[in-house]
Design a protein around this motif. Structure first.
Motif, PDB file in Angstrom:
ATOM      1  N   THR A  27      30.415  30.011  -4.234  1.00 57.94           N
ATOM      2  CA  THR A  27      30.928  30.958  -5.216  1.00 57.94           C
ATOM      3  C   THR A  27      29.844  31.960  -5.590  1.00 57.94           C
ATOM      4  O   THR A  27      30.051  33.183  -5.561  1.00 57.94           O
ATOM      5  N   PHE A  65      39.197  34.703 -12.523  1.00 58.63           N
ATOM      6  CA  PHE A  65      39.423  33.523 -11.691  1.00 58.63           C
ATOM      7  C   PHE A  65      39.695  33.935 -10.246  1.00 58.63           C
ATOM      8  O   PHE A  65      39.194  33.319  -9.295  1.00 58.63           O
ATOM      9  N   ALA A 122      34.996  31.040 -14.918  1.00 59.20           N
ATOM     10  CA  ALA A 122      36.391  30.750 -14.592  1.00 59.20           C
ATOM     11  C   ALA A 122      36.481  29.662 -13.525  1.00 59.20           C
ATOM     12  O   ALA A 122      37.336  28.767 -13.595  1.00 59.20           O
ATOM     13  N   MET A 123      35.583  29.746 -12.550  1.00 59.90           N
ATOM     14  CA  MET A 123      35.634  28.747 -11.485  1.00 59.90           C
ATOM     15  C   MET A 123      35.183  27.385 -11.976  1.00 59.90           C
ATOM     16  O   MET A 123      35.679  26.347 -11.533  1.00 59.90           O
ATOM     17  N   MET A 139      36.498  23.125  -5.988  1.00 62.31           N
ATOM     18  CA  MET A 139      36.366  24.239  -6.932  1.00 62.31           C
ATOM     19  C   MET A 139      37.668  24.505  -7.659  1.00 62.31           C
ATOM     20  O   MET A 139      37.683  24.894  -8.828  1.00 62.31           O
ATOM     21  N   LEU A 140      38.763  24.332  -6.945  1.00 65.04           N
ATOM     22  CA  LEU A 140      40.059  24.604  -7.566  1.00 65.04           C
ATOM     23  C   LEU A 140      40.510  23.425  -8.418  1.00 65.04           C
ATOM     24  O   LEU A 140      41.459  23.549  -9.193  1.00 65.04           O
ATOM     25  N   LEU A 194      38.681  36.640  -8.728  1.00 66.90           N
ATOM     26  CA  LEU A 194      37.416  37.062  -8.124  1.00 66.90           C
ATOM     27  C   LEU A 194      36.570  35.851  -7.755  1.00 66.90           C
ATOM     28  O   LEU A 194      35.976  35.797  -6.677  1.00 66.90           O
ATOM     29  N   GLY A 195      36.559  34.893  -8.633  1.00 58.95           N
ATOM     30  CA  GLY A 195      35.803  33.671  -8.358  1.00 58.95           C
ATOM     31  C   GLY A 195      36.289  32.980  -7.099  1.00 58.95           C
ATOM     32  O   GLY A 195      35.494  32.527  -6.268  1.00 58.95           O
ATOM     33  N   CYS A 196      37.592  32.903  -6.946  1.00 53.28           N
ATOM     34  CA  CYS A 196      38.153  32.250  -5.759  1.00 53.28           C
ATOM     35  C   CYS A 196      37.782  33.019  -4.497  1.00 53.28           C
ATOM     36  O   CYS A 196      37.389  32.438  -3.480  1.00 53.28           O
ATOM     37  N   TRP A 197      37.935  34.316  -4.572  1.00 49.28           N
ATOM     38  CA  TRP A 197      37.577  35.141  -3.418  1.00 49.28           C
ATOM     39  C   TRP A 197      36.101  34.902  -3.063  1.00 49.28           C
ATOM     40  O   TRP A 197      35.743  34.699  -1.907  1.00 49.28           O
ATOM     41  N   SER A 198      35.272  34.910  -4.083  1.00 48.43           N
ATOM     42  CA  SER A 198      33.841  34.717  -3.851  1.00 48.43           C
ATOM     43  C   SER A 198      33.570  33.373  -3.195  1.00 48.43           C
ATOM     44  O   SER A 198      32.767  33.273  -2.270  1.00 48.43           O
ATOM     45  N   THR A 199      34.238  32.360  -3.690  1.00 47.79           N
ATOM     46  CA  THR A 199      34.019  31.031  -3.124  1.00 47.79           C
ATOM     47  C   THR A 199      34.332  31.035  -1.637  1.00 47.79           C
ATOM     48  O   THR A 199      33.534  30.581  -0.805  1.00 47.79           O
ATOM     49  N   LEU A 209      29.303  40.039  -2.262  1.00 47.02           N
ATOM     50  CA  LEU A 209      30.315  41.044  -2.596  1.00 47.02           C
ATOM     51  C   LEU A 209      29.709  42.154  -3.446  1.00 47.02           C
ATOM     52  O   LEU A 209      30.004  43.338  -3.253  1.00 47.02           O
TER      53      LEU A 209
END
Lengths: 203, 203
Positions: free
Chosen positions: A162, B155, A194-195, B195-196, B157-162, A169
């Motif tokens: 993350t 959230f 958030a994560m 993470m999720l 963005l966090g997921c995308w980053s992960t 990014l």
DNA sequence: CGCGAATGTTTACGATGCAAACATGGCGAT
DNA sequence: ATCGCCATGTTTGCATCGTAAACATTCGCG
């Protein structure tokens, strides 16, 4: 290599034929170029160090080897930055602090960062991997303490991803149109929170 | 050496002075080189397309513009891959499926992937950003449905980053010593699940 | 003092990105 | 049909780059 009698570096001594410590000077030169935002060519590094284009080959097998050494130093710098952020963080906020420091380091040294985690596969590959693990471990250790309940190796990898992904990014400008300054605006921090599922934003 | 390089559509006419559709041919040539794992030089692309080294400049401002066009196509390919994975996923598993597809795409086209999300800042920069947002939106849309409770822009963005960070780490080999095949072993999937916070592994 | 090894230098070669001048031929105006 | 414009390709040339090979200089040890 090193001997007791050091006529190492006196100021007004003209550049002798033997540079004294070219290896380190090359590293510094490369770092300097990197800091100026340009990708260092072997020749440019040599130029900056005040030696001929072929001189670096006495100390590094090839361009990639030099760059790998630079990358290694950069990774160590990142580790130090994480440890500092960790130490300075408020209780329970160390993970977030590390995440922010990680992204900030990438923003402060974008070209270096790309070198560190880009195709730096060459010679010192193993060294790079190990150093990267060290970085991960700094995060991991704190994670194990702040979130012992959720903590697993998979979770640690997820967290690293993350943060690392966020850094990528940001420095590649992929978030620029969403937010011109993801670090300053707190977007990075919020995304990490958030994560992690810890929304306490306590200004 | 001149050989009848693969002309897609036409029949037996000799390479005319005017190539017909060099622009597309150059793109394909670059993609082909990329698929072979080599970073495409302008000259190599021209060679592969069967034209002189300067020909590409009639269609692209410079090397970066060509590469940017290639990157754009790569990003579109990623988007398609995500949509396919999303459509084929079991109910409630679409986010995970997208994540795995994302990383798999990176593994299948590492050089392309680096091009897509690396310093692709040049000409078509905005196009790249927009396309990247499209990719993010595919993920984001599914996320909003599968996790409406936790869903926020941060959230997402966090997921995308992960996922993106995972892809980066994998293709750069930073996980190689932890796990030689993070995708095949399921480590990627487990990290995303961790993470999720959805540990249902349902083989 | 002398000599070998370490360290730098010079020269050279092939590859690359690109600028400038030149060549070709498709196609609309006549 | 003819002519000429100009988009499209080509050739030539240059600066830079990585690096191989041969040469030069000096350090340090006998």
């Amino acid at each position: 290599m090193r001997q007791g009698t050091d006529r190492a570096v006196s100021e007004l001594e003209k550049p002798a034929y033997h540079h004294g410590d070219l290896r380190a000077a090359l590293l510094d030169a490369a770092l300097a170029l990197l800091a100026e935002g340009q990708e260092p060519s072997l020749r440019a590094v040599a130029r900056r160090a005040g030696v001929s284009p072929m001189a670096p080959y006495r100390h590094y097998a090839d361009r990639e080897a030099l760059l790998a050494a630079v990358a290694l130093r950069g990774i160590e710098g990142l580790k130090v930055a994480l440890e500092a952020a960790d130490a300075a963080a408020a209780p329970g906020e160390a993970v977030i602090a590390q995440a922010v420091a990680y992204v900030r380091y990438a923003c402060d040294h974008p070209v270096l960062f790309r070198l560190m985690f880009g195709p730096a596969r060459p010679t010192v590959e193993h060294g790079i991997c190990a150093a990267a693990q060290d970085v991960k471990d700094v995060l991991l250790t704190r994670l194990a303490r702040e979130a012992p309940d959720r903590f697993t190796p998979d979770f640690a990898l997820g967290c690293w991803s993350t943060i690392h992904g966020l850094a990528q990014l940001v420095i590649e400008g992929l978030l620029a149109e969403t937010d011109p300054d993801p670090l300053g605006s707190g977007m990075v921090e919020r995304a990490v929170r958030a994560m992690l599922g810890c929304p306490e934003s306590r200004v």
